[in-house]
Design an enzyme around this catalytic site. Structure first.
Site, PDB file in Angstrom:
ATOM      1  N   SER A 259      68.946  88.693  37.423  1.00 15.32           N
ATOM      2  CA  SER A 259      70.131  89.455  37.012  1.00 15.32           C
ATOM      3  C   SER A 259      70.962  88.727  35.973  1.00 15.32           C
ATOM      4  CB  SER A 259      70.992  89.777  38.236  1.00 15.32           C
ATOM      5  OG  SER A 259      70.303  90.589  39.143  1.00 15.32           O
TER       6      SER A 259
ATOM      7  N   HIS B 269     116.345  68.167  19.772  1.00 13.09           N
ATOM      8  CA  HIS B 269     117.078  68.416  21.025  1.00 13.09           C
ATOM      9  C   HIS B 269     117.913  69.695  20.927  1.00 13.09           C
ATOM     10  CE1 HIS B 269     116.116  64.190  22.018  1.00 13.09           C
ATOM     11  NE2 HIS B 269     116.429  63.973  20.758  1.00 13.09           N
TER      12      HIS B 269
ATOM     13  N   GLN C  31      71.386  79.091  38.072  1.00 14.03           N
ATOM     14  CA  GLN C  31      71.158  80.521  37.863  1.00 14.03           C
ATOM     15  C   GLN C  31      72.015  81.041  36.721  1.00 14.03           C
ATOM     16  OE1 GLN C  31      72.339  84.065  40.652  1.00 14.03           O
ATOM     17  NE2 GLN C  31      70.302  83.374  41.272  1.00 14.03           N
TER      18      GLN C  31
ATOM     19  N   SER D 154     119.652  98.316  22.292  1.00 12.32           N
ATOM     20  CA  SER D 154     120.163  98.372  23.661  1.00 12.32           C
ATOM     21  C   SER D 154     120.739  99.752  23.913  1.00 12.32           C
ATOM     22  CB  SER D 154     121.245  97.303  23.885  1.00 12.32           C
ATOM     23  OG  SER D 154     121.938  97.512  25.099  1.00 12.32           O
TER      24      SER D 154
END
Length: 464
Positions: free
Chosen positions: A90, A137, A219, A267
């Site tokens: 398979s 930062h 397999q 909005s």
């Protein structure tokens, strides 16, 4: 999107199974197995004649998807029924089909990466010398340029593109390996002829367009390949998230805005809002993709010996969804980059709010050259800077440091040229030249090498 979606539906999967059965039968015939031209011709003629209802009925009967489709193909090409899937397991069709889909999906991802890089190149060139605040930062730092910042986004995408190209070039086929990877069934088929088994493996790979098969397998092909692919997709998602995260922050500063339709509503309550919804969608999808490698890592680690089936169900989810998500991410990224709008006056306003502090070292040096005392000048700058900072933070007023320096006799040597000394372009270092060099040395060669991909017209739209 349409193209990526076409690579993962049942029709693609099961027609590829049939291509693999045809390749196997063709190679077996070439190596002496009794398979007729009529059988091969009928298989080829019925390649896309798939009766999905019949296949589903047989799968339900056998409780086995591959055997369901073996019988469906045999019903469509009855003369070939005795030799379909001859010697195979398979995973011959399952795993090899997965690898075909991965390869074709990577090719589409490559095209969209190249397109996004090309669009960003134009943006970088246009804004190569527009000074802007750098941030470390997320605090104001030395100046850079808008164009230079976009090269950082492109640099990440180039690294992603290199990985995509490497995977496309090096991705192996599982090949013809048998139930536990030993090729025992094929050795039996060829009466113990090892060379014919090796030739079969090589020929099937050639017929399916692969340069090589994975050297050894159980397999299945090693699930580490899935991890590598999903890690690559995660890398693209990371790059996209970084770029769109920057854009979202810049949108808050009103320096940059992503495309916004004329009648778009930001909005339902706040009519004035212009939200970076495309960038937010990218970050949302990217967050999902970045989590997929962990699933692949656990799947690979938990494959016992030659194979366990607990890999199957989750792979059917994460592999297609990873590609589908990155496909949408790259469509959005190209759309955002193509319509990214910069507001130079806002950018300059923010620069000029911080630049006086950055210019003080240059002012100090010029005054020392004119005979001033370095220590006295330094102290004067420190006092003025603290006072100006207090005005900005405590009173909410504009930075008046330059006015204070202009009114202090100790800085008389530079009073006539203060304005020219704080021209932002003087503080961007080699940023414009770095943009030029990056484009010429890194971006242009990539775009030239992939000029054919840039000619492909995308049919995918963006709806936000």
């Amino acid at each position: 999107t349409k193209k990526m979606s076409s690579l993962w539906p049942p029709a693609m999967k099961f027609s590829t199974w049939r291509k693999l059965w045809i390749a196997l039968a063709t190679a077996e015939q070439e190596l002496g197995i009794d398979i007729s031209d009529t059988q091969l011709e009928e298989m080829r003629a019925k390649l896309y004649d798939i009766d999905f209802e019949y296949a589903a009925k047989k799968e339900s009967e056998f409780r086995h998807d591959v055997m369901g489709h073996v019988h469906a193909f045999g019903a469509a090409a009855p003369s070939a029924m005795p030799i379909i899937h001859l010697g195979a397991t398979s995973c011959y069709v399952g795993d090899n089909t997965d690898l075909v889909q991965l390869r074709e999906s990577l090719k589409l991802i490559k095209r969209k990466l190249v397109k996004t890089i090309a669009i960003l190149k134009d943006f970088a060139v246009k804004h190569r010398d527009l000074p802007t605040l750098g941030f470390t930062h997320y605090q104001p730092a030395q100046l850079t340029t808008v164009g230079k910042r976009s090269t950082l986004w492109m640099q990440d995408l180039i690294l992603d593109l290199e990985r995509v190209e490497r995977e496309i070039d090096e991705l192996p086929m599982r090949g013809v390996k048998g139930t536990t990877g030993t090729q025992a069934s094929f050795l039996e088929l060829f009466d113990g002829d090892h060379e014919k088994v090796k030739a079969l493996n090589k020929r099937v790979c050639e017929l399916m367009g692969f340069k090589k098969a994975i050297p050894v397998s159980g397999q299945t092909y090693t699930r580490k390949i899935d991890f590598n692919i999903l890690s690559l997709l995660s890398g693209i998602a990371q790059s996209a998230y970084k770029m769109c995260g920057d854009i979202r922050l810049l949108a808050n500063l009103k320096e940059v805005e992503e495309p916004f339709a004329k009648t778009q509503i930001g909005s339902s309550a706040m009519a004035y809002k212009r939200n970076p919804m495309r960038s937010e969608r990218v970050c949302s999808l990217a967050r999902y993709v970045m989590g997929l490698p962990n699933t692949a890592a656990n799947t690979h680690a938990n494959q016992w010996f030659e194979r366990t089936l607990d890999d199957s169900a989750v792979r059917r989810i994460v592999l297609p969804e990873g590609f589908l998500a990155v496909d949408v991410i790259l469509n959005l990224l190209a759309n955002i980059a193509d319509g990214l709008h910069v507001w130079p006056n806002v950018v300059r306003k923010h620069v000029m709010a911080e630049l006086p502090f950055m210019a003080t070292e240059v002012i100090l040096m010029e005054c020392v050259k004119a005979g001033g005392d370095r220590q006295e000048l330094h102290e004067a700058i420190r006092v003025h800077s603290m006072d100006a900072g207090a005005v900005v933070k405590g009173e909410g007023k504009a930075n008046d440091l330059m006015e204070r320096i202009a009114n202090d006799p100790i800085f008389a040597p530079v009073h006539g040229k203060l304005e020219s000394m704080i021209d932002p372009i003087l503080f961007v270092g080699r940023a414009p030249e770095q943009v030029d060099e990056f484009i010429a040395e890194e971006i242009s060669p990539i775009l030239e090498a992939n000029s054919d991909l840039l000619k492909v017209e995308s049919v995918d739209g963006v709806n936000v």
